[in-house]
Enzyme design. Structure first.
Site, PDB file in Angstrom:
ATOM      1  N   LYS B  27      -7.347 -22.836 -24.108  1.00  0.00           N
ATOM      2  CA  LYS B  27      -8.098 -23.491 -25.170  1.00  0.00           C
ATOM      3  C   LYS B  27      -7.438 -23.246 -26.528  1.00  0.00           C
ATOM      4  CE  LYS B  27     -12.749 -23.119 -25.264  1.00  0.00           C
ATOM      5  NZ  LYS B  27     -13.558 -24.349 -25.441  1.00  0.00           N
ATOM      6  N   ARG B  97     -15.719 -18.387 -28.506  1.00  0.00           N
ATOM      7  CA  ARG B  97     -15.589 -18.796 -27.097  1.00  0.00           C
ATOM      8  C   ARG B  97     -14.409 -18.085 -26.421  1.00  0.00           C
ATOM      9  NH1 ARG B  97     -18.141 -24.356 -26.774  1.00  0.00           N
ATOM     10  NH2 ARG B  97     -18.271 -25.019 -28.939  1.00  0.00           N
ATOM     11  N   GLY B 106     -17.178 -21.765 -17.002  1.00  0.00           N
ATOM     12  CA  GLY B 106     -18.496 -21.148 -16.885  1.00  0.00           C
ATOM     13  C   GLY B 106     -18.484 -19.701 -16.447  1.00  0.00           C
ATOM     14  N   MET B 108     -17.043 -17.114 -18.088  1.00  0.00           N
ATOM     15  CA  MET B 108     -17.140 -16.132 -19.173  1.00  0.00           C
ATOM     16  C   MET B 108     -18.132 -16.639 -20.221  1.00  0.00           C
ATOM     17  SD  MET B 108     -13.298 -14.656 -19.429  1.00  0.00           S
ATOM     18  CE  MET B 108     -12.561 -16.259 -19.426  1.00  0.00           C
ATOM     19  N   ARG B 364      -7.499 -30.344 -22.512  1.00  0.00           N
ATOM     20  CA  ARG B 364      -6.863 -29.565 -21.441  1.00  0.00           C
ATOM     21  C   ARG B 364      -6.475 -30.543 -20.340  1.00  0.00           C
ATOM     22  NH1 ARG B 364     -12.368 -26.441 -19.660  1.00  0.00           N
ATOM     23  NH2 ARG B 364     -13.565 -28.292 -19.145  1.00  0.00           N
ATOM     24  N   HIS B 482     -11.180 -18.194  16.440  1.00  0.00           N
ATOM     25  CA  HIS B 482     -10.544 -19.100  17.402  1.00  0.00           C
ATOM     26  C   HIS B 482     -10.839 -20.552  17.059  1.00  0.00           C
ATOM     27  CE1 HIS B 482     -10.477 -21.357  21.276  1.00  0.00           C
ATOM     28  NE2 HIS B 482      -9.300 -20.756  21.345  1.00  0.00           N
ATOM     29  N   SER B 792      12.445 -17.886  15.301  1.00  0.00           N
ATOM     30  CA  SER B 792      11.264 -18.508  14.707  1.00  0.00           C
ATOM     31  C   SER B 792      10.280 -17.375  14.405  1.00  0.00           C
ATOM     32  CB  SER B 792      10.654 -19.516  15.669  1.00  0.00           C
ATOM     33  OG  SER B 792       9.498 -20.078  15.084  1.00  0.00           O
ATOM     34  N   CYS B 859       6.698 -20.322  12.599  1.00  0.00           N
ATOM     35  CA  CYS B 859       5.714 -21.124  13.322  1.00  0.00           C
ATOM     36  C   CYS B 859       4.340 -20.488  13.316  1.00  0.00           C
ATOM     37  CB  CYS B 859       6.190 -21.400  14.747  1.00  0.00           C
ATOM     38  SG  CYS B 859       6.419 -19.927  15.720  1.00  0.00           S
ATOM     39  N   TYR B 879      13.616 -24.275   8.446  1.00  0.00           N
ATOM     40  CA  TYR B 879      12.439 -25.147   8.534  1.00  0.00           C
ATOM     41  C   TYR B 879      11.170 -24.321   8.617  1.00  0.00           C
ATOM     42  CZ  TYR B 879      12.263 -23.979  13.489  1.00  0.00           C
ATOM     43  OH  TYR B 879      12.169 -23.289  14.660  1.00  0.00           O
TER      44      TYR B 879
END
Lengths: 902, 902
Positions: B27, B97, B106, B108, B364, B482, B792, B859, B879
């Site tokens: 701000k 503020r 909201g 603080m 903002r 699970h 992997s 993976c 990857y």
């Protein structure tokens, strides 16, 4: 292969020497060495272990040039002996024997009498003047050779009982029964001649090959067979047990045959330069006149002593070698002195007297038991034969076990009724009446009875009964089962995994191999060997403090070692024992066992059942004075030494009963509904308790538990400090994985300790540190050390998590892993230096990077394992901690590590 | 503190700018920036976040010199405004503020109207010409200040419902009911004057302090309160969820008050420079005439649209700002253009019109949903406002989820009956009839019905039913249960841990908050938010391929990223879906799910029950053609792309039923005794199955399983290759901890593959590699890589073992760990870079040290987590592999990682 492959020895010369064991094997190197020393050995030569490796890697093929080198060496032998291999007039015979870097007795093959063929036999007979002797040797050659070379090395696997050796032995028996005689010796030369022909036909018929009649065929066949035997079943199994790498290979020794069975002027024997049973400095040995080496081993005839001091009850009426052949005995005695002086250690020698001439066939460092090892090491040092450091290296640390535990009386044991065998989980002997439950064990013991607790397997709930029992016997479980761990920790006699037992705890009957034993029946356990006997075998007590050689050796060890040795002890008795054994503090005092006592378990359970902090605090208040008393006792015993106390570690469900009957009983006792208990047990149930809500995770969820324990520790410390005891408490938080966890628990501990000290008005220095047993803690040790005043590596858990092995379940695949050479050793017994060790090393280095004076120890099972102790020394730990009975072992191992480092 | 602590802004000048968010908060930095841009903001100044840190570290104390700097800045404001703080004639009022680096809406505190005292009120009234307005403001000040400053910041914790704010509100209600009115606005100036006195007395009575009547006391009290609120409960909780470090601190903004409620020439409003719901490039906003900001938020009056395009059904009959105040609207529209051009992103602004003068209170970056984010990013790039790389960075990867999953129709959802809330485990919407068992789910689905499977929790045995269901709802379990894992993997709608459900599976009744639902009743799930509705709410389908903005953005992302993106898929459907989503191969094809089908489980069980290898081989022979078919299907779908197939991983007991009834049924079906099955289950039972006989350990004990699987893989590969499919199988061995394990399994795989290829006469290139999921494998990766063609990282298991956390059990302590800040994030969702990440990094470096071209991927669950993907990019993996629905997310995250790196 450009390297030399064949090494000659004989005639006071040799191409090798005793230091070349890796290349020539132990036997070959020592034959070379003896020859150089001027000791008469039958001349011969050694083919190196490198040839074996080549032979294994390119299956069945020899490196180029080997044949030439063998021929050259053989000619050199022929020149010395003045006779030729395969000669019809004056032929040479050879023995072909294995010889690895370290002795693997009986695990590989030998072939004797190589060179006996239809062409050479007449010449041998002419030379020996004894036709029967020659045909007997030929008969032996065919048997050995067809078995070892033609069958085993060829990879033929006959059906059970149908091996060529067995078939030939059947022919031999047939011949004897046809003649109506019993002993081999009763067959005369004609019988043997006939038998030799029968043997040859049988070999051809069974193995589809003629028995080779060419001496060189025989020689090369035998050499190959010895190399092959390196990968024979027995050898592979032995290597696995003894941790011998497969790529070492064996050497092959080809040596001129000498015969101890050429008449009464011949003999053969074995001797030790000192007594291997007691370590006493006396020449000890036995021999047989007119015999071969195998006759001495076979035990058919009673061997005679070589001198007065070697005489036993069995041999005292027989003349000694000294009496029979004093000149040769004197020669032998001189060789004894020469060898011991040269090798600077007790030697185990084999000799043969052929027609009045003494040949040494072998010398090697003699095996000895623990008592003898200690005595020899100390006496040799005192006799200036070896240095103190060498003396320290001469005793295997584990051998000290024999000096520490009471044993079954060896004489009584020989006559006792053997019931079954199992795994030797706790050394020493144990005798008692059978009981089937932990409660019975305690109750009987309270009445002054000696009991052996017999269970399928044990659990933490049985601990009180295990403690009360003289010994523990289980049907299931391996060397790392609960029973084994606990027993080893206490130095209690224990046999586990005794599969032959059928235990019916309800009926209180134990059946084993068709025999039923009931509660109260006596049994005796040899925990060192894992043998169960029926009845009451006597015990022989052992007090190491009375063994002056032991005391001397340990004093040398203590001076040399850098590692401190602490003990794992949870009660004053163990602490006292460990201190007597030389412990310099407690490295791990577990607090959980303390909660299983009948006076505590209820309070513990009330705490677990409590719905809120208030309820837990109320129950903890009852435990506080009991814990304080525990610690007071331990602190007093350890006056002046540090005591590391670990806060509660196991998951809470371990304190609740699992079966419904016990749950109902507990409910009744506590005045709650059985359902409430069942529900609690269910809510605490974990799929993987090892990775669950335990260790510091408990302390973080329930800080009041940590607070109560620290309060008890510090109040006990203040109390004894006021009595003048020097107390050094070290509070250890288990299962830390992040710095934040330790910060949390450290705050609880420090706040509590400060309050106690303030109230008591006493100054007691204390430390707060942590176990390093989670891989992440080792990886982030620099951070953890910012809030830890010491580290103690919990290598049991660290091994579990680094490998991903549950110690409780790994029994399903670890044996397979060991037999398939996937693991070199049981990682819960010997620290895996390559993997787990990396984390330990990393943890120490990183920890000290942020706290240079960080005190570091180990308190897992590995703290008592000599190989692992060497590692702990290398990575610069401050101390290792182990169970009381392993303290002397650790002291010696630590000293050896220091010596080795130099 | 030598640094500047206070930054002035206002009057087209400012000491700060938009880049100083770390110091001035969002701000403050933007107020400074706007001021510099020539936009009118009420002048004021910002106290830095560093002052906050100081205030927290030395509790309640300010750095020296702060007061002086505040005074200087204040005087500068006074000069601009031509009035003085505390002046009796023409006094200034301030708002105070918070403003952190990133918006914490909201969380603080703020205090408005600072400076109203008995001395300044007359001056204000004179200036404003409205007495009631001033007393209303004073009433608001007392309420806010006594709550925020005098109570909360002072650390007073009143009993439930007895907070000062609540007590004052009660007084307000009393006053209204005494007068017989309903609305605050109906209280006139005299009522308010009385109320103000009552308020002051109440404050004194409750908080034992006078309400401060000195403007500077008020100012400093408010500043401290805002700083304190950084560590307030709400803020701490929010920071934990959003992973905001506690040491960032907040800035405090002190700004001249302007009033939108000074009459009909005043107004207040909020606006977005583009539509935050659709992303469309239109100016969008709403406002209220004669109102304060809080009135807009409170929703008491219907806000009016700022222009035509912003009008909604509710506001279409009301005049727009453009219509009411065209000049001011034009000013605002220009500011809109200026701000968007300057900030190069959609802005969310607050404005106030005080007596015909437009002030900007805040700007903002505006929050937006996924659809809007994508559209804005692409259009801003196409409009040359931002570069492609910036466009890539503008969309949070997780936001793509909204573009992928069908959702509940938002309009219908608003009217639907909310039954309960749970954890949003699988995104999107799901509608169906309730079923209570997996079998029912499958049976109903087979009949073409849509079902929602409702269970207490799920297990691998439920997988077929989970697959068949539209959505899954469980009463227990967390985000890593699970059900959650499986559902997320499939991109299936799922809500777990819905504690309000009471499920009686036997009676097929579900009761929730007093309402009973039965099998067949309809329910609807919003899996993105975790809300359960009764009845059948409509679904809105989503096809990302039709979203051209999405397609454009992803094409840019694909060009930029270095990481390959693969998918975890076990069947052709998932593979096809993932390929559609852009997957470049399969990174993990689990084979265990394949064995749960009704046509396979029996053969699998027969294999497990078999006593010997022959028995196992017989059963495996039945599985072979089925497995081959599985792989054939997958290979065809993945034509041209690599497919990594993992050999059997879970312990065998997972394939056997646990309860006796199922065991009996299985026994009947298989023609064996129930006892045989019970015995097998018992013998397979493990205390810690996660660390037990699973993964390659199974393949080593039972090489025939590995062999069958490899045979199926390679036969399938050969079959499709003959049909012209380009097939690249990669065989992956799980749970490797040592090189020797992999050597063992590699040999089985290669021998089998060679035999298959030879028989088929086809050339198919294949790789054999390994999971790295055991810490030891990472530590010894250089050795493992000698026999692995690819790695992997299985970071699920690696996290379990590195932390020593069982994912199944950690729910007992992880919530506590997160709330106590012991862990910064759920380590199974976001990779722990500090600990587990070390092992990953080490594994890659060491692996490539012995095999430079080693292909490396991940993976675990983390492969679909953007933060973790960034890590994977950094450590140079080739990857990542994730579930099909996360493929687009991973593509974008990988691109962002590449952009960030630059």
């Amino acid at each position: 292969m450009a390297k030399k492959m064949v090494y000659f020895f004989g005639d006071v010369k040799a191409e090798g020497n005793a230091k070349m064991k890796e290349l020539l094997g132990g036997k070959g190197a020592n034959l070379a060495e003896m020859s150089k020393l001027g000791i008469l050995v039958p001349p011969g030569f050694t083919i190196t272990t490198e040839v074996c490796t080549h032979f294994m890697n390119t299956p069945g093929k020899y490196p180029k040039g080997l044949e030439g080198e063998v021929k050259t060496a053989l000619q050199r032998v022929e020149k010395i002996m003045g006779s030729r291999f395969g000669d019809t007039k004056n032929p040479l015979l050879f023995s072909v024997r294995s010889g690895a870097r370290i002795s693997m007795p009986g695990m590989m093959e030998s072939v004797l009498n190589i060179g006996l063929t239809s062409a050479t036999i007449p010449g041998i007979i002419a030379g020996a003047g004894n036709e029967r002797f020659v045909y007997d040797a030929y008969r032996r050659l065919i048997t050995m050779y067809s078995d070892v070379v033609m069958e085993k090395a060829a990879g033929i696997e006959p059906e059970e009982g149908m091996g060529i050796r067995q078939q030939l032995e059947r022919e031999m028996r047939k011949a004897k029964s046809a003649k109506g005689v019993k002993d081999d010796t009763e067959l005369d030369v004609d019988d043997l001649k006939k038998l030799v022909n029968i043997f040859k036909r049988k070999v051809k018929q069974v193995l589809k090959k003629d028995f080779p009649d060419d001496p060189y065929d025989q020689l090369w066949g035998a050499i190959s067979a010895v190399f092959h035997s390196w990968n024979g079943k027995r050898a592979v199994a032995y290597r696995r047990i003894e941790n011998i790498p497969a790529d070492w290979g064996t050497a092959v020794n080809i040596q001129t045959m000498v015969f101890g069975n050429m008449g009464d002027n011949s003999a053969t024997g074995v001797a030790f330069t000192r007594d291997p049973a007691t370590g006493e400095n006396k020449f000890y040995g036995e021999f047989l006149v007119n015999a071969q080496g195998e006759d001495v081993v076979a035990g058919i005839r009673t061997p005679q002593a070589i001198n007065e001091v070697s005489k036993t009850d069995a041999s005292k009426h027989l003349p000694s070698l000294q009496e029979l052949m004093p000149k040769l005995y004197n020669q032998l005695a001189k060789i004894r002195t020469k060898l011991e002086k040269h090798y600077r250690d007790m030697q185990d020698v084999e000799f043969t007297i052929q027609d009045g001439k003494l040949f040494m066939l072998q010398t090697r460092v003699g095996k000895r038991n623990g008592v003898a090892a200690v005595r020899m090491a100390v006496e040799m040092c005192q006799g200036r034969l070896i240095s103190k450091e060498e003396a320290i290296m001469r005793v295997k640390p584990e051998q000290l076990d024999e000096l520490l535990h009471p044993m079954l009386d060896p004489k009584a044991e020989k006559k006792a009724e053997k019931l079954a065998g199992g795994l030797p989980a706790g050394p020493g002997g144990g005798i008692g009446q059978i009981v089937f439950t932990a409660d019975d064990a305690e109750a009987w013991a309270d009445k002054g009875k000696q009991v052996v607790l017999v269970r399928d397997e044990t659990s933490p709930e049985d601990v009180h009964g295990m403690r009360a029992a003289q010994a523990i016997l289980t049907a299931k479980g391996g060397m790392t089962s609960h029973a084994a761990l606990v027993a080893r920790g206490w130095g209690k006699c224990c046999i586990v995994g005794c599969g032959a037992l059928n235990i019916d705890s309800a009926k209180k009957v134990l059946s084993v191999n068709g025999k039923n034993l009931r509660e109260g029946d006596w049994i005796s356990l040899n925990g060192t060997k894992g043998i169960v006997y029926g009845g009451k075998v006597g015990l022989v007590a052992v007090d190491p403090e009375k063994n002056l050689h032991y005391k001397k050796l340990m004093s040398w060890a203590d001076k040399v070692r850098r590692l401190g040795i602490r003990t794992n002890a949870d009660n004053p008795q163990d602490a006292r024992m460990a201190r007597k054994f030389g412990a310099q503090g407690i490295g791990l005092c577990r607090t959980e066992h303390m909660f299983f006592g009948p006076d505590r378990i209820t309070a513990m359970r009330r705490m677990i059942l409590a719905d809120d902090e208030a309820g837990r605090k109320k129950a903890l208040k009852k435990l506080l004075p009991l814990q304080r008393k525990d610690f007071t006792g331990i602190f007093k015993v350890m006056d002046g030494l540090p005591v590391t106390i670990r806060t509660l570690d196991p998951p809470l469900h371990e304190f609740l009963p699992n079966d419904e009957a016990s749950q109902r009983e507990m409910a009744k006792e506590m005045g709650v509904s059985a359902k409430a208990i069942k529900d609690k047990v269910q809510s605490l149930h974990e799929l993987n308790p090892m990775l669950g809500h335990r260790g510091c995770r408990l302390g973080i969820t329930y800080p009041e538990i940590t607070a109560m324990q620290v309060q008890a520790i510090m109040e006990a410390a203040c109390r004894v400090a006021k009595q003048g005891v020097k107390v050094h408490p070290e509070i250890m938080i288990p299962l830390i994985g992040t710095k934040a966890e330790l910060e949390n628990q450290r705050k609880v501990a420090v706040d509590t300790a400060k309050a106690v000290l303030k109230k008591a008005g006493v100054r007691v220095k204390y430390l707060v540190g942590t176990m390093i047993e989670i891989p992440r803690a080792a990886l982030t040790a620099n951070e953890v050390a910012e809030v830890a005043e010491f580290f103690s590596f919990g290598t049991n858990d660290l091994t579990q998590m680094t490998f991903g092995y549950s110690r409780d379940d790994a029994g399903k695949f670890l044996p397979d892993y060991l037999s398939k050479n996937i693991l070199p050793a049981e990682p819960f017994q010997t620290l895996d230096q390559e993997g787990v060790g990396q984390l330990v090393d990393m943890g120490i280095k990183r920890g000290r990077s942020s706290r240079p004076d960080l005190k570091v120890g180990i308190c897992g099972e590995h703290g008592g394992d000599p190989k692992s102790i060497e590692f702990c020394h290398k990575v610069k730990m401050n101390y290792v901690s182990c169970s009381p009975y392993r303290v002397p072992i650790a002291r010696l191992a630590a000293a050896q590590a220091a010596v080795t480092e130099k």
